[in-house]
Each structure stands twice: as structure tokens, then as C-alpha cells.
Design a protein around this motif. Structure first.
Motif: not given
Length: 344
Positions: A47-50, A103-106, A113-121, A257-261
Motif C-alpha cells: 500500500g501507499g505505492k510501496c 522508497a520509504e513511506i514512513s 518498519i515492524a508494522i510494514e514487515l507484518h503487512t508484507m508477510l 534511504g540511508m539518509c532517512s534511516h
């Protein structure tokens, strides 16, 4: 006057031609890299174009999930995942903003990231229960996942997890270090956009390294220091993986992405400092022999069922220094979890 103007015009035209050539070199190279190196995995729309890039290997259960360090991708687990997939199903992926993912959406905090991982799974159809394995920053992500979704998790292996007390705002002295890293990474974005990063990392990882050495000398002592650290860690990775690492490090999106982290480090530390420990789930912490062991208080902040094992020959990258120790630790966790998995 006319001659000077003509020379200036020629220089500008040459510069424009070089920039255009570099831009095309990067675009064509990036497209070729994706076709050549990303074909083993699949992209999962969360979702979110990710879309997150997911790589699965092996069969059976429970599924072992791998989470990489702050600027690393699924490639960091290449050797470990290959071995673990011989006795169970495995899954590694690239977080938003890194590797082959969108690209990241949050904000890049462990909870998000844990929430996105759960959604991906869920979207990928990879059902629990899981064994979670995380290195460094990825260890924080797996801690948050186990706290948010404890019913999905049978065990956790943390490979030298990031110690939040060593980072801002808990350690304000490190803020300058984070800022400097983000600034240098930001400089790399336009460099990558016009193909120079591709030339440099391809030289370093796949060829003689002369061009990259020239750039590091031009950057002074800091450039040589960075190059030395990169070479030291990359040399521990299988040679067949290096062209794929070069492909990732050639992309402007990698540096974005590294800058965002890095920008999210203070928020990451605040989140983890106020977060609950893992309850009633076995956690194994692998600590490098070249670092001080975690104290009892540090272990209790992670969870209420934590065991620490020292990796005597390792620095921070235990899974590269002592892969057999990491594989055996995962196998132990999987075997201990199998009776529970059968009744889950």
C-alpha cells in the motif's frame, strides 16, 4: 574576448555532454542490474505505492525471518539464509528505501518498519509462527515486532543488536557523528545520479579498485577511513554477491534511504527507550567478543527470557565473522520451537 567566450561555451557543452552521458550510464546500468540480479525474489505491494522486495528460500516451518542492519539489504544474509533454508523456510527482504524496494513511506523507526514487515508477510501469504533474526538496527526492528505481534513469534535471535544508550539523544555526543554521516551520504545522491558512484563501487567491488582509491585519496583522511571500513566488511562477503552490492550502492535511492534511516536515529532511540521488553518469548543475544557483554539490566530491557552468547572471534558483523555460530543458534531456536509450531 571572442576566443574566451568560445572556450567557455565549449567547456559548458563538454560538461553538459558528460553529465548527460553519466545520467544515461546510470539509468541503463540500473535497469540492467534489476533484470540481472533481482529475478530470484518478488515485490510485495504493502500500500501507499510501496513495494517491498522479498526473497524466500527453503520449505517447512517455522519460517525464519531476517532483518538487516541500518543501511544493509537482504544480501547481508546471503550465506546464512542459504544454509538455514536447508532445514526450514526462510525469508529476507529489503526495507523501504533500500535495495530493490520502493522508497520509504514512513519514518524509519523500528515500530514503523515492524508494522510494514507484518503487512508484507500478510500480503505475501507467509503465515506465522516465525523465528526472528535481526542484526544491529535490525535487532531493534525484531524486538518491536515481537512486542507488537507476540502471538506470531516463537523465538528471537539478535546478532549484536544496536545499543541505544550509545546513540543520541541518550548519548548527545554522538549526534555530530550521525549528522556527519547523513551529510556525507547526502553528497553521494547527485554523485550516484550521474554515474560516478557506479564507477567507484564497480571499481572497488568488481575490478582493481584504482578509481575508488583515487576518489578516497581526493576525499582525504576521512575518505580513506571510510574506504578501509567498506573493504574490510565487503571482503567477508561471498565474491558472487559483490556485483549485486555494487548495483545497490550505485543507486541514488540507496543514499536517499540511508539518509532517512540516519535522520530517524534519535526517534528510534526514544521509541526503544520507552518500549516494553519482549515477554515470554525466548531471546538469544549474540555479542561480539571484541565488545563488552551486555549487563543484566541491558538484557532485562530486551526481554524476560534472554540468554547471551559471546562470539569470541567477532566484531560487529558476527554473521560474517562467525557464520557457523549464527546458523547453529538459529537451528537451536528452530528445533526448540518445532513442537510448538506443530500445535500452533
Amino acid at each position: 574576448m571572442y576566443i574566451a567566450a568560445s572556450i567557455s561555451a565549449c567547456i559548458l557543452a563538454l560538461l553538459a555532454a558528460l553529465l548527460t552521458a553519466g545520467f544515461l550510464y546510470q539509468r541503463i546500468g540500473a535497469r540492467r542490474d534489476r533484470l540481472r540480479y533481482a529475478c530470484d525474489g518478488r515485490w510485495i505491494d504493502i500500500g501507499g505505492k510501496c513495494k517491498l522486495y522479498l526473497l524466500e528460500k527453503g520449505s517447512g516451518g517455522p519460517t525464519v525471518l531476517f532483518e538487516s542492519g541500518i543501511a544493509a539489504t537482504n544480501l547481508n544474509w546471503n550465506q546464512i539464509q542459504e544454509e538455514v533454508s536447508q532445514f526450514t523456510h526462510t525469508a529476507s527482504y529489503d526495507r523501504g528505501g533500500l535495495g530493490w524496494s520502493s522508497a520509504e513511506i514512513s519514518m524509519r523507526t523500528p515500530g514503523n518498519i515492524a508494522i510494514e514487515l507484518h503487512t508484507m508477510l500478510e500480503c505475501a501469504g507467509i503465515k506465522p509462527p516465525y523465528i526472528l533474526v535481526g542484526h544491529s538496527f535490525g535487532g531493534l526492528v525484531m524486538r518491536r515486532y515481537a512486542a507488537l505481534y507476540p502471538e506470531d513469534v516463537l523465538g528471537v535471535v539478535l546478532v549484536d543488536p544496536m545499543r541505544i544508550e550509545e546513540w543520541p539523544p541518550l548519548d548527545p555526543a554522538k549526534q555530530a557523528h550521525v549528522d556527519r554521516g547523513a551529510r556525507l551520504t547526502g553528497y553521494a545522491i547527485p554523485i550516484a545520479r550521474f554515474g560516478l558512484a557506479r564507477l567507484a563501487v564497480t571499481s572497488l567491488l568488481c575490478r582493481s579498485g584504482k578509481f575508488c582509491s583515487f576518489l578516497s585519496r581526493a576525499a582525504g583522511d576521512s575518505g580513506r577511513h571510510v574506504l578501509g571500513r567498506i573493504e574490510g566488511e565487503v571482503n567477508k562477503m561471498p565474491r558472487e554477491v559483490r556485483p549485486v552490492v555494487a548495483a545497490h550502492w550505485s543507486r541514488p535511492s540507496f543514499y536517499t534511504g540511508m539518509c532517512s534511516h540516519l535522520a530517524a536515529v534519535p526517534d528510534t532511540v526514544r521509541e526503544m527507550a520507552s518500549g516494553d521488553p519482549i515477554r515470554a518469548i525466548p531471546v538469544l543475544v549474540l555479542t561480539p567478543g571484541k565488545s563488552a557483554p551486555l549487563c543484566e539490566n541491558g538484557l532485562s530491557c530486551i526481554g524476560d527470557n534472554v540468554r547471551q552468547v559471546i562470539a569470541p572471534e567477532s566484531a560487529h558483523w558476527i554473521h560474517l565473522d562467525e557464520p557457523d555460530l549464527v546458523i547453529c543458534s538459529i537451528r537451536e531456536m528452530v528445533l526448540a520451537a518445532i513442537p510448538e509450531a506443530a500445535t500452533a
